[in-house]
Design a protein around this motif. Structure first.
Motif, PDB file in Angstrom:
ATOM      1  N   LEU A  65     -49.700  79.484  31.335  1.00 35.80           N
ATOM      2  CA  LEU A  65     -48.654  80.469  30.995  1.00 35.80           C
ATOM      3  C   LEU A  65     -47.136  80.201  31.164  1.00 35.80           C
ATOM      4  O   LEU A  65     -46.419  80.412  30.037  1.00 35.80           O
ATOM      5  CB  LEU A  65     -48.867  82.003  31.633  1.00 35.80           C
ATOM      6  CG  LEU A  65     -48.029  82.984  31.351  1.00 35.80           C
ATOM      7  CD1 LEU A  65     -48.151  83.537  30.005  1.00 35.80           C
ATOM      8  CD2 LEU A  65     -47.941  84.368  32.311  1.00 35.80           C
TER       9      LEU A  65
ATOM     10  N   ARG B  58     -52.243  84.766  26.871  1.00 33.96           N
ATOM     11  CA  ARG B  58     -52.014  83.968  28.118  1.00 33.96           C
ATOM     12  C   ARG B  58     -51.698  84.731  28.956  1.00 33.96           C
ATOM     13  O   ARG B  58     -51.967  84.645  30.571  1.00 33.96           O
ATOM     14  CB  ARG B  58     -50.969  82.722  27.946  1.00 33.96           C
ATOM     15  CG  ARG B  58     -51.474  81.803  26.715  1.00 33.96           C
ATOM     16  CD  ARG B  58     -52.747  81.118  27.093  1.00 33.96           C
ATOM     17  NE  ARG B  58     -53.252  80.331  26.209  1.00 33.96           N
ATOM     18  CZ  ARG B  58     -54.315  79.298  26.097  1.00 33.96           C
ATOM     19  NH1 ARG B  58     -54.969  79.500  27.401  1.00 33.96           N
ATOM     20  NH2 ARG B  58     -54.775  78.582  25.166  1.00 33.96           N
TER      21      ARG B  58
ATOM     22  N   TYR C 139     -46.656  77.842  28.149  1.00 32.04           N
ATOM     23  CA  TYR C 139     -46.706  78.622  26.652  1.00 32.04           C
ATOM     24  C   TYR C 139     -45.406  79.350  26.692  1.00 32.04           C
ATOM     25  O   TYR C 139     -44.893  79.633  25.417  1.00 32.04           O
ATOM     26  CB  TYR C 139     -47.902  79.195  26.842  1.00 32.04           C
ATOM     27  CG  TYR C 139     -49.295  78.825  26.329  1.00 32.04           C
ATOM     28  CD1 TYR C 139     -49.478  78.896  24.852  1.00 32.04           C
ATOM     29  CD2 TYR C 139     -49.930  77.962  27.209  1.00 32.04           C
ATOM     30  CE1 TYR C 139     -50.732  77.927  24.105  1.00 32.04           C
ATOM     31  CE2 TYR C 139     -51.224  77.451  26.553  1.00 32.04           C
ATOM     32  CZ  TYR C 139     -51.393  77.337  25.266  1.00 32.04           C
ATOM     33  OH  TYR C 139     -52.451  76.693  24.729  1.00 32.04           O
TER      34      TYR C 139
END
Length: 370
Positions: A118, A138, A121
């Motif tokens: 996460l 995510r 991202y």
């Protein structure tokens, strides 16, 4: 001719003798036990036999199933709160606890992996390389991973607690009443294996028949006399009356609370008395052996000292009192009745007092014959 007349007379005499009935043998003079009717005091009390028990009795069992490994107490042994009573084989429970810890470790690793993804991202989203929807997926994966971790930790905590449930400990001070399991026995969760009578106030428990339970109320004061004690009766209070009858004895269980400072032994037998001591009524009480059934009547056999005969007389029975019966009427004080052997008597039969010299038929008053 003269010989014929003599023969005829003899024949007639023989015929008359043959036709005459043989008189029945006289009835035997039976020796009977007599008693004089006299009023006696009937105490206005109801007395029941009871047993001393603890007011709180706990049936303890393991919270998990397993094989009993050891037991540390015997029946009648005093125990303290927290004292070890019995143990189960903890091998399977320890393995389950270790499995729970492994699941926690796996869930933690998965959560950390999703959290690292996460973060990457989010950096990509800041640079415009991924869409907002992908970032949201995510974030949802991280929330699911954290939920799985919490679930694994909770499950590991339950399994860790179960490993501790392999030891059964007393929940309070008291005395062991019974032990229901032995080493090597497999028991299920919740099965009672040790019964403990908790320290504190003692009760006396007894059964009341259905026709008397309505007269017993919570809060009534009673007197309890221990059979093994010669001290004054204890004052007790009715604490509980069962709402339904015992299926075996068909009596209603009643519990009365003894004083807090009463020194009594668990399991001791006691007499529980309802009513006031010394309150007595005058009534005629006879042994049950003095009663007989003649037709549809309950009778006693009244003795006539003038003729030494007995006659049946109907009586009305009010109640039973142990091995005696209390009469409502039928006999008067001072009369003599037969106390035993009433089932072999007949009206007007001549009798003799038991223990006296046995009279003969000739010595007894005879009825006038015509």
């Amino acid at each position: 001719m003269k010989h014929l007349r003599v023969g005829f007379v003899v024949s007639v005499a023989l015929a008359l003798v043959a036709c005459s009935k043989t008189p029945p043998p006289p009835e035997p003079v039976r020796a009977v036990k007599l008693m004089t009717v006299a009023p006696s005091g009937l105490t206005a009390q109801e007395v029941y036999a009871g047993e001393v028990r603890a007011q709180v009795e706990s049936a303890q069992g393991f919270r998990v199933g397993g094989k009993v490994l050891r037991r540390h107490v015997e029946a009648g042994q005093p125990v303290k709160a927290g004292q070890l009573l019995m143990e189960l084989d903890p091998a399977d429970l320890r393995l389950a606890a270790e499995a729970g810890q492994a699941q926690v470790a796996a869930a933690t690793t998965q959560r950390d992996l999703v959290a690292a993804d996460l973060k990457r991202y989010r950096d990509l989203r800041a640079q415009g390389f991924i869409s907002g929807a992908e970032l949201e997926r995510r974030e949802a994966s991280l929330a699911a991973a954290e939920a799985s971790l919490r679930q694994a930790m909770a499950q590991a905590s339950v399994q860790g607690n179960q490993a501790g449930y392999a030891q059964l400990r007393a929940d309070g001070d008291g005395v062991v009443l019974s032990v229901g399991a032995e080493p090597g026995q497999v028991v299920s969760a919740g099965a009672a294996v040790v019964r403990i009578a908790r320290d504190g106030v003692r009760d006396v428990v007894f059964g009341v028949p259905e026709d008397r339970v309505a007269s017993v109320r919570v809060g009534d004061r009673v007197q309890v006399q221990l059979w093994a004690s010669h001290e004054a009766p204890l004052e007790a209070v009715v604490r509980e009356v069962a709402a339904s009858a015992d299926p075996a004895g068909r009596t209603f269980q009643v519990r009365v609370a003894l004083p807090a400072d009463a020194r009594v032994v668990l399991g001791a037998t006691a007499r529980v008395s309802f009513g006031t001591h010394g309150e007595a009524l005058q009534a005629i009480r006879l042994p049950t052996s003095a009663l007989a059934r003649v037709g549809n009547d309950t009778v006693v056999w009244v003795f006539d000292p003038q003729s030494n005969t007995v006659q049946p007389r109907p009586v009305q029975v009010a109640m039973a009192d142990g091995n005696d019966v209390v009469l409502q009427g039928g006999v008067q004080p001072g009369e003599e009745i037969v106390a035993a052997g009433v089932h072999v008597l007949t009206p007007g039969q001549q009798v003799a007092r038991f223990g006296a010299s046995r009279p003969t038929i000739d010595s007894l008053p005879q009825a006038e014959t015509r």
